[in-house]
Design an enzyme around this catalytic site. Sequence first.
Site, PDB file in Angstrom:
ATOM      1  N   ARG A 170       0.807  -1.224   0.000  1.00 37.89           N
ATOM      2  CA  ARG A 170       0.000   0.000   0.000  1.00 37.89           C
ATOM      3  C   ARG A 170       0.841   1.274   0.000  1.00 37.89           C
ATOM      4  NH1 ARG A 170      -3.660   0.124   5.277  1.00 37.89           N
ATOM      5  NH2 ARG A 170      -3.039   2.263   5.639  1.00 37.89           N
ATOM      6  N   ARG A 174       7.763   6.021  -5.954  1.00 43.82           N
ATOM      7  CA  ARG A 174       7.671   6.986  -7.056  1.00 43.82           C
ATOM      8  C   ARG A 174       9.033   7.422  -7.553  1.00 43.82           C
ATOM      9  NH1 ARG A 174       4.209  10.342  -3.325  1.00 43.82           N
ATOM     10  NH2 ARG A 174       2.102   9.497  -3.561  1.00 43.82           N
ATOM     11  N   ARG A 247      -4.112  -5.698  17.253  1.00 41.61           N
ATOM     12  CA  ARG A 247      -2.869  -5.049  17.690  1.00 41.61           C
ATOM     13  C   ARG A 247      -3.301  -3.807  18.450  1.00 41.61           C
ATOM     14  NH1 ARG A 247       1.874  -6.988  18.398  1.00 41.61           N
ATOM     15  NH2 ARG A 247       3.038  -5.130  17.738  1.00 41.61           N
ATOM     16  N   ARG A 278       6.893   5.648  16.193  1.00 41.31           N
ATOM     17  CA  ARG A 278       6.960   6.993  15.636  1.00 41.31           C
ATOM     18  C   ARG A 278       6.597   8.028  16.685  1.00 41.31           C
ATOM     19  NH1 ARG A 278       1.553   7.051  11.694  1.00 41.31           N
ATOM     20  NH2 ARG A 278       0.115   6.588  13.376  1.00 41.31           N
ATOM     21  N   GLU A 304       4.515   6.569  20.032  1.00 40.43           N
ATOM     22  CA  GLU A 304       3.639   5.409  19.848  1.00 40.43           C
ATOM     23  C   GLU A 304       4.425   4.115  20.022  1.00 40.43           C
ATOM     24  OE1 GLU A 304       1.359   5.440  16.248  1.00 40.43           O
ATOM     25  OE2 GLU A 304       0.687   7.500  16.603  1.00 40.43           O
ATOM     26  N   TYR A 352     -10.190  -3.523   8.886  1.00 40.04           N
ATOM     27  CA  TYR A 352      -9.372  -2.336   9.048  1.00 40.04           C
ATOM     28  C   TYR A 352      -9.768  -1.255   8.049  1.00 40.04           C
ATOM     29  CZ  TYR A 352      -6.056   1.089  10.122  1.00 40.04           C
ATOM     30  OH  TYR A 352      -5.537   2.301  10.464  1.00 40.04           O
ATOM     31  N   ASP A 354     -10.316   2.557   6.775  1.00 35.54           N
ATOM     32  CA  ASP A 354      -9.944   3.958   6.940  1.00 35.54           C
ATOM     33  C   ASP A 354     -11.222   4.758   7.151  1.00 35.54           C
ATOM     34  OD1 ASP A 354      -7.168   4.001   6.840  1.00 35.54           O
ATOM     35  OD2 ASP A 354      -7.099   4.026   4.651  1.00 35.54           O
TER      36      ASP A 354
HETATM   37  P1  FAD Z   1     -14.755   3.629  16.531  1.00 39.08           P
HETATM   38  O1  FAD Z   1     -14.209   4.983  16.295  1.00 39.08           O
HETATM   39  O2  FAD Z   1     -13.906   2.643  17.246  1.00 39.08           O
HETATM   40  O3  FAD Z   1     -16.143   3.804  17.339  1.00 39.08           O
HETATM   41  C1  FAD Z   1     -16.792   2.760  18.030  1.00 39.08           C
HETATM   42  C2  FAD Z   1     -17.378   3.338  19.323  1.00 39.08           C
HETATM   43  O4  FAD Z   1     -18.202   2.351  19.958  1.00 39.08           O
HETATM   44  C3  FAD Z   1     -16.314   3.744  20.330  1.00 39.08           C
HETATM   45  O5  FAD Z   1     -16.459   5.109  20.681  1.00 39.08           O
HETATM   46  C4  FAD Z   1     -16.585   2.815  21.519  1.00 39.08           C
HETATM   47  O6  FAD Z   1     -16.357   3.438  22.771  1.00 39.08           O
HETATM   48  C5  FAD Z   1     -18.058   2.489  21.344  1.00 39.08           C
HETATM   49  N1  FAD Z   1     -18.452   1.243  21.984  1.00 39.08           N
HETATM   50  C6  FAD Z   1     -17.891   0.010  21.842  1.00 39.08           C
HETATM   51  N2  FAD Z   1     -18.506  -0.880  22.631  1.00 39.08           N
HETATM   52  C7  FAD Z   1     -19.512  -0.214  23.271  1.00 39.08           C
HETATM   53  C8  FAD Z   1     -20.483  -0.587  24.244  1.00 39.08           C
HETATM   54  N3  FAD Z   1     -20.562  -1.859  24.713  1.00 39.08           N
HETATM   55  N4  FAD Z   1     -21.337   0.328  24.712  1.00 39.08           N
HETATM   56  C9  FAD Z   1     -21.247   1.628  24.268  1.00 39.08           C
HETATM   57  N5  FAD Z   1     -20.340   2.040  23.373  1.00 39.08           N
HETATM   58  C10 FAD Z   1     -19.476   1.136  22.873  1.00 39.08           C
HETATM   59  N6  FAD Z   1      -8.160   6.290   9.220  1.00 39.08           N
HETATM   60  C11 FAD Z   1      -7.868   7.209   8.261  1.00 39.08           C
HETATM   61  O7  FAD Z   1      -8.661   7.396   7.322  1.00 39.08           O
HETATM   62  N7  FAD Z   1      -6.711   7.957   8.333  1.00 39.08           N
HETATM   63  C12 FAD Z   1      -5.809   7.820   9.351  1.00 39.08           C
HETATM   64  O8  FAD Z   1      -4.783   8.524   9.386  1.00 39.08           O
HETATM   65  C13 FAD Z   1      -6.100   6.841  10.379  1.00 39.08           C
HETATM   66  N8  FAD Z   1      -5.234   6.659  11.395  1.00 39.08           N
HETATM   67  C14 FAD Z   1      -5.527   5.719  12.363  1.00 39.08           C
HETATM   68  C15 FAD Z   1      -4.630   5.536  13.421  1.00 39.08           C
HETATM   69  C16 FAD Z   1      -4.897   4.603  14.410  1.00 39.08           C
HETATM   70  C17 FAD Z   1      -3.919   4.405  15.555  1.00 39.08           C
HETATM   71  C18 FAD Z   1      -6.084   3.822  14.337  1.00 39.08           C
HETATM   72  C19 FAD Z   1      -6.401   2.803  15.386  1.00 39.08           C
HETATM   73  C20 FAD Z   1      -6.985   4.012  13.302  1.00 39.08           C
HETATM   74  C21 FAD Z   1      -6.730   4.947  12.295  1.00 39.08           C
HETATM   75  N9  FAD Z   1      -7.622   5.164  11.241  1.00 39.08           N
HETATM   76  C22 FAD Z   1      -7.320   6.088  10.268  1.00 39.08           C
HETATM   77  C23 FAD Z   1      -8.927   4.416  11.155  1.00 39.08           C
HETATM   78  C24 FAD Z   1     -10.109   5.156  11.841  1.00 39.08           C
HETATM   79  O9  FAD Z   1      -9.819   5.336  13.208  1.00 39.08           O
HETATM   80  C25 FAD Z   1     -11.413   4.352  11.677  1.00 39.08           C
HETATM   81  O10 FAD Z   1     -11.698   4.151  10.323  1.00 39.08           O
HETATM   82  C26 FAD Z   1     -12.668   4.980  12.320  1.00 39.08           C
HETATM   83  O11 FAD Z   1     -12.393   5.716  13.470  1.00 39.08           O
HETATM   84  C27 FAD Z   1     -13.666   3.876  12.634  1.00 39.08           C
HETATM   85  O12 FAD Z   1     -14.891   4.396  13.120  1.00 39.08           O
HETATM   86  P2  FAD Z   1     -15.920   3.426  13.835  1.00 39.08           P
HETATM   87  O13 FAD Z   1     -17.137   4.257  14.152  1.00 39.08           O
HETATM   88  O14 FAD Z   1     -16.116   2.200  13.048  1.00 39.08           O
HETATM   89  O15 FAD Z   1     -15.190   2.914  15.179  1.00 39.08           O
HETATM   90  N1  UDP Z   2       6.284   0.890   6.744  1.00 37.30           N
HETATM   91  C1  UDP Z   2       7.649   0.830   6.878  1.00 37.30           C
HETATM   92  N2  UDP Z   2       8.352   1.954   7.190  1.00 37.30           N
HETATM   93  C2  UDP Z   2       7.749   3.151   7.389  1.00 37.30           C
HETATM   94  C3  UDP Z   2       6.341   3.223   7.232  1.00 37.30           C
HETATM   95  C4  UDP Z   2       5.632   2.067   6.916  1.00 37.30           C
HETATM   96  O1  UDP Z   2       8.237  -0.225   6.730  1.00 37.30           O
HETATM   97  O2  UDP Z   2       8.436   4.134   7.698  1.00 37.30           O
HETATM   98  C5  UDP Z   2       5.561  -0.360   6.408  1.00 37.30           C
HETATM   99  C6  UDP Z   2       5.064  -1.092   7.659  1.00 37.30           C
HETATM  100  O3  UDP Z   2       5.190  -2.487   7.400  1.00 37.30           O
HETATM  101  C7  UDP Z   2       3.613  -0.730   7.714  1.00 37.30           C
HETATM  102  C8  UDP Z   2       3.247  -0.645   6.229  1.00 37.30           C
HETATM  103  O4  UDP Z   2       4.419  -0.110   5.620  1.00 37.30           O
HETATM  104  O5  UDP Z   2       2.854  -1.691   8.400  1.00 37.30           O
HETATM  105  C9  UDP Z   2       2.038   0.217   5.928  1.00 37.30           C
HETATM  106  O6  UDP Z   2       2.288   1.499   6.420  1.00 37.30           O
HETATM  107  P1  UDP Z   2       1.127   2.520   6.733  1.00 37.30           P
HETATM  108  O7  UDP Z   2       1.734   3.806   7.146  1.00 37.30           O
HETATM  109  O8  UDP Z   2       0.169   2.508   5.593  1.00 37.30           O
HETATM  110  O9  UDP Z   2       0.476   1.820   8.007  1.00 37.30           O
HETATM  111  P2  UDP Z   2      -0.780   2.234   8.928  1.00 37.30           P
HETATM  112  O10 UDP Z   2      -0.186   2.484  10.280  1.00 37.30           O
HETATM  113  O11 UDP Z   2      -1.416   3.433   8.298  1.00 37.30           O
HETATM  114  O12 UDP Z   2      -1.662   1.011   8.915  1.00 37.30           O
END
Ligand code: FAD
Ligand code: UDP
Length: 370
Positions: A170, A174, A247, A278, A304, A352, A354
């Site tokens: 993913r 470039r 994870r 990071r 993190e 997973y 976005d």
């Molecule tokens: P959630 O946001 O998890 O919402 C679910 C909610 O349900 C939570 O608030 C929880 O408290 C509640 N809940 C669960 N069980 C119960 C219960 N029993 N009773 C009441 N409430 C409950 N996406 C991007 O597009 N760009 C990014 O840069 C990006 N970075 C990310 C970085 C990290 C570290 C992570 C983990 C995810 C990232 N994502 C990113 C993905 C993004 O977070 C998700 O796509 C999005 O937030 C999912 O929304 P959701 O409503 O499905 O889940």
């Molecule tokens: N990755 C890496 N080096 C970096 C950034 C990413 O090797 O500096 C690899 C790593 O295996 C990671 C994958 O590329 O799981 C995808 O990266 P991305 O940033 O898309 O991961 P996200 O945290 O958004 O799921």
Amino acid sequence: MMYDYLIVGAGLYGAVFAQQAKKAGKSVLVIDKRPNIAGNVYTEEVEGINVHKYGAHIFHTNNKKVWDYITKFAEFNRFTNSPVANYKGELYSLPFNMYTFNKMWGVVTPEEAAAKIEEQRKEITGEPKNLEEQAISLVGRDIYEKLIKGYTEKQWGRDCKELPAFIIKRLPVRLTFDNNYFNALYQGIPVGGYTQMVANMLEGIEVRLDTDYFADKAGFDAMAEKVVYTGPIDAYFNFSLGTLEYRSVRFENELLDKPNFQGNAAVNYTDRETPWTRIIEHKWFEFGKDKNGNDLPKTVISREYSSEWKPGDEPYYPVNDEKNGALYAEYKKLAEKEKNIIFGGRLGEYKYYDMDAVIAAALDKAEEEL
Ligand code: FAD
Ligand code: UDP
């Protein structure tokens, strides 16, 4: 019945569905067990800085329908994600592009860079069988060793030879000078923070926080015609078939009395020895300014640390391997037998997603339902 819909979870999926249901004239109650709305995209203001409490979130999409929808609730700034890799003090541009190749090998033209990669990828013959082989075949051994191996092993807690090849595919490679991490038409950070954006979506909708659905499931079910559940699917069924794996990430936040710690929103530590994967410096998502456009004197950083999830931890990344995929399929069968309930979102569908994909899924479901 008091409500047409009870929505469990005030994250993006729940907020989109609730907004659409209210717009269609339905009565809605949203509950969340956390003390705040917005789920994982929650931001909290500290010293004028919107801190991404559950991990850095950069909105990016190629889906015009999603972009047109979400920009009704927030204006987006022009932030473009360009992380920097720090390998033992050497800095490289990400994703892998001409700036990276120039720094790594001193090459100047795209032909020279392509030749260097070609020479190094020769060691891989045949279809890449794992992440290590895939990475070397994409960018060569030098980049694999310095920018991929250590980071990936910390992130996933597994050897690169034991990880599937697709994870690395993913990332863009470039032969141009372009540090934009995403190949997306639309990208940015909501001005005023994600929490404000979700609050705008939930305007006029009853929300109860600190409220766990399972504390009184029967009572909540009796309140509404239908339930939209966005929590973990295995928790809904009381883990009767076993627990799905995730994870997790631990964030160590620090407020520093200086204006600039690292000069960029994200710096990846790609060596194996540094324990964190990071560091995020939140103010750079909004160019170091407060909401009035003034420079901020302080800064907040988050280190993190990636870890294996155990019960009680926050589930962040579903582990989409064969074993967990098979268990999810069993839970999905149980879900299909339930009446009057919709399972949605990252935890409800064990996927997973976005942010843009979650919004698209919730919009589609609402269209089908309402
Ligand atoms: P959630 O946001 O998890 O919402 C679910 C909610 O349900 C939570 O608030 C929880 O408290 C509640 N809940 C669960 N069980 C119960 C219960 N029993 N009773 C009441 N409430 C409950 N996406 C991007 O597009 N760009 C990014 O840069 C990006 N970075 C990310 C970085 C990290 C570290 C992570 C983990 C995810 C990232 N994502 C990113 C993905 C993004 O977070 C998700 O796509 C999005 O937030 C999912 O929304 P959701 O409503 O499905 O889940
Ligand atoms: N990755 C890496 N080096 C970096 C950034 C990413 O090797 O500096 C690899 C790593 O295996 C990671 C994958 O590329 O799981 C995808 O990266 P991305 O940033 O898309 O991961 P996200 O945290 O958004 O799921």
